[in-house]
Design an enzyme around this catalytic site. Structure first.
Site, mmCIF file in Angstrom:
data_model
loop_
_atom_site.group_PDB
_atom_site.id
_atom_site.type_symbol
_atom_site.label_atom_id
_atom_site.label_comp_id
_atom_site.label_asym_id
_atom_site.label_seq_id
_atom_site.Cartn_x
_atom_site.Cartn_y
_atom_site.Cartn_z
ATOM 1 C CB SER A 56 -0.541 -0.035 1.263
ATOM 2 O OG SER A 56 -1.464 1.016 1.371
ATOM 3 C CE1 TYR B 57 -4.534 -2.277 5.331
ATOM 4 C CE2 TYR B 57 -3.262 0.712 4.839
ATOM 5 C CZ TYR B 57 -4.004 -0.916 4.723
ATOM 6 O OH TYR B 57 -4.182 -1.538 2.814
HETATM 7 P P1 NDP Z 1 -11.226 -5.947 0.653
HETATM 8 O O1 NDP Z 1 -11.342 -5.751 2.162
HETATM 9 O O2 NDP Z 1 -12.287 -5.169 -0.136
HETATM 10 O O3 NDP Z 1 -11.122 -7.682 0.590
HETATM 11 C C1 NDP Z 1 -10.444 -8.083 1.716
HETATM 12 C C2 NDP Z 1 -10.666 -9.451 1.828
HETATM 13 O O4 NDP Z 1 -9.455 -10.194 1.801
HETATM 14 C C3 NDP Z 1 -11.785 -10.537 1.799
HETATM 15 O O5 NDP Z 1 -11.840 -11.586 -0.090
HETATM 16 C C4 NDP Z 1 -11.549 -11.049 2.644
HETATM 17 O O6 NDP Z 1 -12.168 -12.072 2.954
HETATM 18 C C5 NDP Z 1 -10.154 -11.077 2.733
HETATM 19 N N1 NDP Z 1 -9.689 -11.879 3.648
HETATM 20 C C6 NDP Z 1 -9.777 -10.700 5.085
HETATM 21 N N2 NDP Z 1 -9.228 -11.701 6.067
HETATM 22 C C7 NDP Z 1 -8.663 -12.620 5.226
HETATM 23 C C8 NDP Z 1 -8.758 -14.025 5.765
HETATM 24 N N3 NDP Z 1 -7.317 -14.125 8.009
HETATM 25 N N4 NDP Z 1 -8.244 -14.574 5.585
HETATM 26 C C9 NDP Z 1 -8.782 -14.874 4.365
HETATM 27 N N5 NDP Z 1 -8.962 -14.027 3.464
HETATM 28 C C10 NDP Z 1 -9.361 -12.359 4.696
HETATM 29 O O7 NDP Z 1 -9.981 -5.913 1.294
HETATM 30 P P2 NDP Z 1 -9.602 -4.527 -0.495
HETATM 31 O O8 NDP Z 1 -9.694 -5.166 -1.746
HETATM 32 O O9 NDP Z 1 -10.138 -2.677 -0.067
HETATM 33 O O10 NDP Z 1 -7.987 -4.473 -0.097
HETATM 34 C C11 NDP Z 1 -7.775 -6.287 -1.003
HETATM 35 C C12 NDP Z 1 -5.412 -5.745 -0.908
HETATM 36 O O11 NDP Z 1 -4.965 -3.962 -1.166
HETATM 37 C C13 NDP Z 1 -5.561 -5.923 1.108
HETATM 38 O O12 NDP Z 1 -4.271 -5.926 0.439
HETATM 39 C C14 NDP Z 1 -5.182 -3.854 1.492
HETATM 40 O O13 NDP Z 1 -4.100 -3.884 1.935
HETATM 41 C C15 NDP Z 1 -4.818 -3.601 -0.327
HETATM 42 N N6 NDP Z 1 -5.080 -2.261 -0.162
HETATM 43 C C16 NDP Z 1 -6.387 -1.798 -0.686
HETATM 44 C C17 NDP Z 1 -6.586 0.018 -0.721
HETATM 45 C C18 NDP Z 1 -7.805 0.331 -0.745
HETATM 46 O O14 NDP Z 1 -7.377 1.795 -0.691
HETATM 47 N N7 NDP Z 1 -9.186 -0.392 -0.712
HETATM 48 C C19 NDP Z 1 -4.898 0.573 -0.352
HETATM 49 C C20 NDP Z 1 -3.558 -0.088 -0.570
HETATM 50 C C21 NDP Z 1 -4.008 -1.466 -0.502
HETATM 51 P P3 NDP Z 1 -14.042 -12.342 2.677
HETATM 52 O O15 NDP Z 1 -14.829 -11.978 1.950
HETATM 53 O O16 NDP Z 1 -13.992 -13.733 3.262
HETATM 54 O O17 NDP Z 1 -13.974 -11.637 4.553
#
Ligand code: NDP
Length: 257
Positions: A143, A156
């Site tokens: 990120s 985070y």
């Molecule tokens: P979301 O919150 O939209 O989605 C998170 C995903 O991770 C879901 O599919 C969720 O599964 C899964 N997840 C969470 N915890 C676990 C776990 N313990 N085991 C397995 N799966 C898990 O996140 P984003 O799409 O926004 O973010 C995706 C990545 O991008 C992350 O690493 C985030 O830090 C990074 N990022 C995002 C930004 C943003 O602005 N959105 C900016 C910078 C980085 P379930 O549906 O089952 O809960």
């Protein structure tokens, strides 16, 4: 079809950026296993989009904050796809909390889900790649918070700072095996993780004014770079992090108008 014949695991691909990347890899000919923690229906919806593209897929529940789950996940993906060429360490959580209120539990939950998981998913997968003589690609979702801190999300920030160093360290360790490790560092991408903030007019206006490209990012904005890092087009790149933020962290303190 830049990824014809490749096989991928994307952690946390039921929703958001992980889902977009999983479908993006499949569009380029890659078979992709979907992992989720709790959103089974959403994970199955992602898999059905991948099936429609004619690719092999499966849905595997595993909580990547637990090392035992990671071992099972990688083993099941190997058994289903016959090997893993691409690992995307995407799953993460983010809790807004003032620093005096950060508890041991929330520290551990964030660090284990975001950072520890990425190391152990990479360790298990790299060992599988080495066994299968696969010159694979590992992609870590970092990120902009990995290099520039944001208030009220201290853990985070630390987890993503760790992700930047994990990317470099693993790149060195795995280079002799021909395995590349790179990162994507998105800025503000509209997903479930931030939709409620973005919906607030004052918040939206503030960011749209200060992001040089004048908009929040979309999931699709992250897909091209992920495909590039997964493909042979990036074959001489390792230990790098690609920022996808509309220019957000390129600017110093904005000027007074
Ligand atoms: P979301 O919150 O939209 O989605 C998170 C995903 O991770 C879901 O599919 C969720 O599964 C899964 N997840 C969470 N915890 C676990 C776990 N313990 N085991 C397995 N799966 C898990 O996140 P984003 O799409 O926004 O973010 C995706 C990545 O991008 C992350 O690493 C985030 O830090 C990074 N990022 C995002 C930004 C943003 O602005 N959105 C900016 C910078 C980085 P379930 O549906 O089952 O809960």
């Amino acid at each position: 079809m830049r990824l014809e014949g490749k096989r991928a695991l994307v952690t946390g691909s039921s929703r958001g950026i992980g889902k977009g990347i999983a479908i993006g890899l499949a569009r380029e000919g890659c078979d992709v296993v979907i992992n989720y923690k709790q959103s089974r229906d959403a994970a199955e919806a992602t898999a059905s989009e991948i099936e429609k593209l004619g690719r092999n897929t499966a849905v595997i529940q595993a909580d990547v904050s637990k090392i035992r789950d990671i071992g099972r996940l990688v083993h099941e993906v190997e058994a289903h796809l016959g090997g893993i060429d691409v690992l995307v360490n995407n799953a993460a959580v983010n809790f807004y909390e003032p620093w005096p209120e950060i508890s041991e539990e929330s520290w551990n939950r964030t660090m284990h889900t975001n950072l520890r998981s990425a190391f152990f998913c990479s360790q298990f997968t790299a060992l599988s790649m080495i066994k299968g003589n696969i010159a694979g690609s590992i992609i870590n979702l970092s990120s902009t918070n990995g290099t520039v801190a944001e208030l009220d999300v201290l853990v985070y920030n630390v987890s993503k700072g760790g992700m930047e160093m994990l990317t470099k360290s693993l790149a060195l360790e795995l280079a002799p095996e021909g395995i590349r490790v790179n990162a994507l560092a998105p800025g503000f991408i509209e997903t479930d993780a931030n939709r409620s903030f973005i919906a607030e007019p004052a918040f939206r206006e503030h960011y749209e004014q200060h992001i040089p490209l004048k908009r929040f990012g979309t999931v699709e904005d992250c897909v091209g770079a992920a495909v590039f890092l997964a493909s042979e087009e990036s074959s001489y790149m390792t230990g790098q992090s690609i920022i996808i933020d509309g220019g957000l962290v390129s600017e110093q303190c904005p000027r007074v108008e």
